[in-house]
Motif scaffolding. Structure first.
Motif, PDB file in Angstrom:
ATOM      1  N   GLU A  44       0.741  -1.335  -0.147  1.00 46.44           N
ATOM      2  CA  GLU A  44      -0.096   0.046   0.058  1.00 46.44           C
ATOM      3  C   GLU A  44       0.762   1.333   0.099  1.00 46.44           C
ATOM      4  OE1 GLU A  44      -2.503  -0.282   3.381  1.00 46.44           O
ATOM      5  OE2 GLU A  44      -3.396  -2.028   2.917  1.00 46.44           O
ATOM      6  N   MET A  45       0.309   2.266  -0.542  1.00 39.52           N
ATOM      7  CA  MET A  45       1.025   3.784  -0.506  1.00 39.52           C
ATOM      8  C   MET A  45       0.040   4.573   0.152  1.00 39.52           C
ATOM      9  SD  MET A  45       3.568   5.380  -1.950  1.00 39.52           S
ATOM     10  CE  MET A  45       4.011   4.977  -3.649  1.00 39.52           C
ATOM     11  N   LYS A  46       0.647   5.200   1.092  1.00 41.83           N
ATOM     12  CA  LYS A  46       0.297   6.154   1.908  1.00 41.83           C
ATOM     13  C   LYS A  46       1.189   7.478   2.429  1.00 41.83           C
ATOM     14  CE  LYS A  46      -2.047   4.289   5.396  1.00 41.83           C
ATOM     15  NZ  LYS A  46      -2.263   3.730   6.611  1.00 41.83           N
ATOM     16  N   ASP A  47       0.642   8.629   1.928  1.00 37.15           N
ATOM     17  CA  ASP A  47       1.620   9.834   2.096  1.00 37.15           C
ATOM     18  C   ASP A  47       2.818   9.732   1.756  1.00 37.15           C
ATOM     19  OD1 ASP A  47      -0.581  10.858   3.452  1.00 37.15           O
ATOM     20  OD2 ASP A  47       0.059  10.050   5.407  1.00 37.15           O
ATOM     21  N   GLY A  48       3.169   8.978   0.496  1.00 40.29           N
ATOM     22  CA  GLY A  48       4.388   8.882  -0.101  1.00 40.29           C
ATOM     23  C   GLY A  48       5.272   7.829   0.327  1.00 40.29           C
ATOM     24  N   VAL A  49       4.799   7.027   1.202  1.00 38.68           N
ATOM     25  CA  VAL A  49       5.684   5.934   1.649  1.00 38.68           C
ATOM     26  C   VAL A  49       4.896   4.488   1.147  1.00 38.68           C
ATOM     27  CG1 VAL A  49       6.504   4.673   3.666  1.00 38.68           C
ATOM     28  CG2 VAL A  49       6.162   7.171   3.802  1.00 38.68           C
ATOM     29  N   ARG A  50       5.552   3.721   0.660  1.00 40.46           N
ATOM     30  CA  ARG A  50       5.087   2.326   0.413  1.00 40.46           C
ATOM     31  C   ARG A  50       5.330   1.373   1.412  1.00 40.46           C
ATOM     32  NH1 ARG A  50       6.598  -0.693  -5.293  1.00 40.46           N
ATOM     33  NH2 ARG A  50       5.316  -2.245  -5.252  1.00 40.46           N
ATOM     34  N   TYR A  51       4.295   0.820   1.945  1.00 42.02           N
ATOM     35  CA  TYR A  51       4.109  -0.060   3.001  1.00 42.02           C
ATOM     36  C   TYR A  51       3.975  -1.441   2.312  1.00 42.02           C
ATOM     37  CZ  TYR A  51       3.598   3.996   5.945  1.00 42.02           C
ATOM     38  OH  TYR A  51       4.043   5.237   6.721  1.00 42.02           O
ATOM     39  N   ILE A  52       4.903  -2.456   2.538  1.00 47.31           N
ATOM     40  CA  ILE A  52       4.972  -3.907   2.051  1.00 47.31           C
ATOM     41  C   ILE A  52       4.806  -4.754   3.265  1.00 47.31           C
ATOM     42  CG2 ILE A  52       5.925  -5.555   0.614  1.00 47.31           C
ATOM     43  CD1 ILE A  52       7.003  -1.954  -0.004  1.00 47.31           C
ATOM     44  N   LYS A  63       8.921 -14.938  10.155  1.00 44.56           N
ATOM     45  CA  LYS A  63       7.557 -15.489   9.695  1.00 44.56           C
ATOM     46  C   LYS A  63       7.037 -14.254   8.736  1.00 44.56           C
ATOM     47  CE  LYS A  63       7.926 -19.405  11.544  1.00 44.56           C
ATOM     48  NZ  LYS A  63       8.346 -20.364  10.803  1.00 44.56           N
ATOM     49  N   GLN A  64       7.480 -13.078   9.078  1.00 42.52           N
ATOM     50  CA  GLN A  64       7.012 -11.894   8.248  1.00 42.52           C
ATOM     51  C   GLN A  64       8.274 -10.804   8.150  1.00 42.52           C
ATOM     52  OE1 GLN A  64       3.012 -10.574   9.358  1.00 42.52           O
ATOM     53  NE2 GLN A  64       3.663  -8.436   9.454  1.00 42.52           N
ATOM     54  N   ILE A  65       8.074 -10.150   7.128  1.00 42.08           N
ATOM     55  CA  ILE A  65       8.999  -9.015   6.847  1.00 42.08           C
ATOM     56  C   ILE A  65       8.016  -7.677   6.547  1.00 42.08           C
ATOM     57  CG2 ILE A  65      10.649  -7.995   5.341  1.00 42.08           C
ATOM     58  CD1 ILE A  65      11.262 -11.153   4.569  1.00 42.08           C
ATOM     59  N   ASP A  66       8.010  -6.579   7.490  1.00 46.62           N
ATOM     60  CA  ASP A  66       7.704  -5.330   7.144  1.00 46.62           C
ATOM     61  C   ASP A  66       8.316  -4.538   6.495  1.00 46.62           C
ATOM     62  OD1 ASP A  66       4.832  -5.740   8.588  1.00 46.62           O
ATOM     63  OD2 ASP A  66       6.104  -6.648   9.911  1.00 46.62           O
ATOM     64  N   ILE A  67       8.106  -3.861   5.392  1.00 44.50           N
ATOM     65  CA  ILE A  67       9.077  -3.043   4.580  1.00 44.50           C
ATOM     66  C   ILE A  67       8.517  -1.648   4.602  1.00 44.50           C
ATOM     67  CG2 ILE A  67      10.481  -2.605   2.629  1.00 44.50           C
ATOM     68  CD1 ILE A  67       9.921  -5.970   2.351  1.00 44.50           C
ATOM     69  N   LYS A  70      10.535   4.801   0.631  1.00 43.27           N
ATOM     70  CA  LYS A  70       9.797   6.258   0.120  1.00 43.27           C
ATOM     71  C   LYS A  70      10.920   6.737  -0.938  1.00 43.27           C
ATOM     72  CE  LYS A  70       8.737  10.877   1.579  1.00 43.27           C
ATOM     73  NZ  LYS A  70       8.484  11.880   2.581  1.00 43.27           N
ATOM     74  N   ASP A  71      10.563   6.955  -2.159  1.00 47.17           N
ATOM     75  CA  ASP A  71      11.052   7.315  -3.205  1.00 47.17           C
ATOM     76  C   ASP A  71      12.548   6.368  -3.385  1.00 47.17           C
ATOM     77  OD1 ASP A  71       9.752   9.938  -3.440  1.00 47.17           O
ATOM     78  OD2 ASP A  71      11.132  10.907  -1.901  1.00 47.17           O
ATOM     79  N   ASP A  72      12.099   5.049  -3.720  1.00 45.41           N
ATOM     80  CA  ASP A  72      12.897   4.140  -4.065  1.00 45.41           C
ATOM     81  C   ASP A  72      14.072   4.029  -2.936  1.00 45.41           C
ATOM     82  OD1 ASP A  72      13.532   2.026  -5.761  1.00 45.41           O
ATOM     83  OD2 ASP A  72      15.173   2.990  -6.425  1.00 45.41           O
ATOM     84  N   VAL A  73      14.106   4.524  -1.748  1.00 41.15           N
ATOM     85  CA  VAL A  73      14.908   4.241  -0.789  1.00 41.15           C
ATOM     86  C   VAL A  73      14.098   3.679   0.541  1.00 41.15           C
ATOM     87  CG1 VAL A  73      16.400   5.714   1.011  1.00 41.15           C
ATOM     88  CG2 VAL A  73      16.111   6.345  -1.301  1.00 41.15           C
ATOM     89  N   ILE A  74      14.877   2.669   1.139  1.00 38.09           N
ATOM     90  CA  ILE A  74      14.413   1.891   2.325  1.00 38.09           C
ATOM     91  C   ILE A  74      14.363   2.754   3.595  1.00 38.09           C
ATOM     92  CG2 ILE A  74      14.843  -0.297   3.734  1.00 38.09           C
ATOM     93  CD1 ILE A  74      15.905  -1.620   1.105  1.00 38.09           C
ATOM     94  N   GLN A  75      13.375   2.806   4.140  1.00 40.72           N
ATOM     95  CA  GLN A  75      13.163   3.693   5.111  1.00 40.72           C
ATOM     96  C   GLN A  75      13.249   2.604   6.575  1.00 40.72           C
ATOM     97  OE1 GLN A  75      12.626   7.214   5.164  1.00 40.72           O
ATOM     98  NE2 GLN A  75      13.430   6.341   3.247  1.00 40.72           N
ATOM     99  N   SER A  76      12.467   1.610   6.267  1.00 40.28           N
ATOM    100  CA  SER A  76      12.541   0.555   7.540  1.00 40.28           C
ATOM    101  C   SER A  76      12.540  -1.022   7.081  1.00 40.28           C
ATOM    102  CB  SER A  76      11.390   0.934   8.378  1.00 40.28           C
ATOM    103  OG  SER A  76      11.142   0.008   9.485  1.00 40.28           O
ATOM    104  N   ALA A 123      15.378  -9.670  -0.347  1.00 40.31           N
ATOM    105  CA  ALA A 123      15.884  -9.269  -1.834  1.00 40.31           C
ATOM    106  C   ALA A 123      14.784  -9.889  -2.810  1.00 40.31           C
ATOM    107  CB  ALA A 123      17.247  -9.760  -2.017  1.00 40.31           C
ATOM    108  N   LYS A 124      14.526 -11.199  -2.549  1.00 44.46           N
ATOM    109  CA  LYS A 124      13.555 -11.497  -3.494  1.00 44.46           C
ATOM    110  C   LYS A 124      12.160 -10.629  -3.494  1.00 44.46           C
ATOM    111  CE  LYS A 124      15.570 -16.104  -3.832  1.00 44.46           C
ATOM    112  NZ  LYS A 124      15.239 -17.530  -4.082  1.00 44.46           N
ATOM    113  N   VAL A 125      11.785 -10.225  -2.362  1.00 43.40           N
ATOM    114  CA  VAL A 125      10.554  -9.682  -2.281  1.00 43.40           C
ATOM    115  C   VAL A 125      10.505  -8.261  -2.890  1.00 43.40           C
ATOM    116  CG1 VAL A 125       9.068  -8.421  -0.490  1.00 43.40           C
ATOM    117  CG2 VAL A 125       9.625 -10.922  -0.133  1.00 43.40           C
ATOM    118  N   LEU A 126      11.735  -7.482  -2.487  1.00 45.23           N
ATOM    119  CA  LEU A 126      12.038  -6.310  -3.112  1.00 45.23           C
ATOM    120  C   LEU A 126      12.098  -6.372  -4.427  1.00 45.23           C
ATOM    121  CD1 LEU A 126      15.017  -4.973  -0.571  1.00 45.23           C
ATOM    122  CD2 LEU A 126      12.455  -4.073  -0.745  1.00 45.23           C
ATOM    123  N   LYS A 127      12.761  -7.239  -5.257  1.00 45.54           N
ATOM    124  CA  LYS A 127      12.966  -7.521  -6.730  1.00 45.54           C
ATOM    125  C   LYS A 127      11.688  -7.773  -7.229  1.00 45.54           C
ATOM    126  CE  LYS A 127      16.195  -9.701  -9.565  1.00 45.54           C
ATOM    127  NZ  LYS A 127      17.111 -10.746  -9.740  1.00 45.54           N
TER     128      LYS A 127
END
Length: 130
Positions: A44-52, A63-67, A70-76, A123-127
């Motif tokens: 989802e995209m919210k306020d310019g930040v993509r939440y995956i 068991k889970q990865i929360d990513i 923002k602007d193609d830069v990893i925030q968290s 890396a696979k998820v990001l790709k």
């Protein structure tokens, strides 16, 4: 009699070499059998930040990865379960890193003989998001 002994010894070594080659081939096949069964649960995209939110392969401990990106830069990056120190370390090291650079650095990292790892799953998820 000597010919028979030489033939027996030669046959033994030939069989031993064949058995060793079969074992090596079997091990290589097992290492190459990797199922990419990670899944992007939400994106989802919210306020310019993509939440995956993704669930990695069952072959890894997390068991889970929360990513957050923002602007193609990893925030968290936050892993649920798994090796807590390593997971926090990965998140800290790739914070403020471009997505492509994180993929380049993490892709292909292996954990034991699993054929993948928590960093590799990230890396696979990001790709897959590209």
């Amino acid at each position: 009699m000597k010919k028979l002994i030489v033939l027996a010894i030669t046959s033994f070594f030939a069989f031993a070499a064949y058995a060793q080659e079969q074992q090596v081939n079997q091990n290589q096949t097992m290492e190459q059998t990797v199922v990419d069964d990670y899944k992007v649960v939400s994106d989802e995209m919210k306020d310019g930040v993509r939440y995956i939110v993704a669930t990695p392969s069952a072959k890894v401990c997390s068991k889970q990865i929360d990513i957050q990106i923002k602007d193609d830069v990893i925030q968290s990056v936050v892993y649920t379960r798994g090796c807590e120190g390593n997971a926090k370390g990965i998140g800290a090291l790739i914070k403020d890193m471009k997505v492509d650079e994180a993929i380049r650095r993490l892709e292909g990292i292996n954990c034991g003989k699993r054929g993948t790892s928590c960093p590799d799953q990230l890396a696979k998820v990001l790709k897959s998001l590209k």
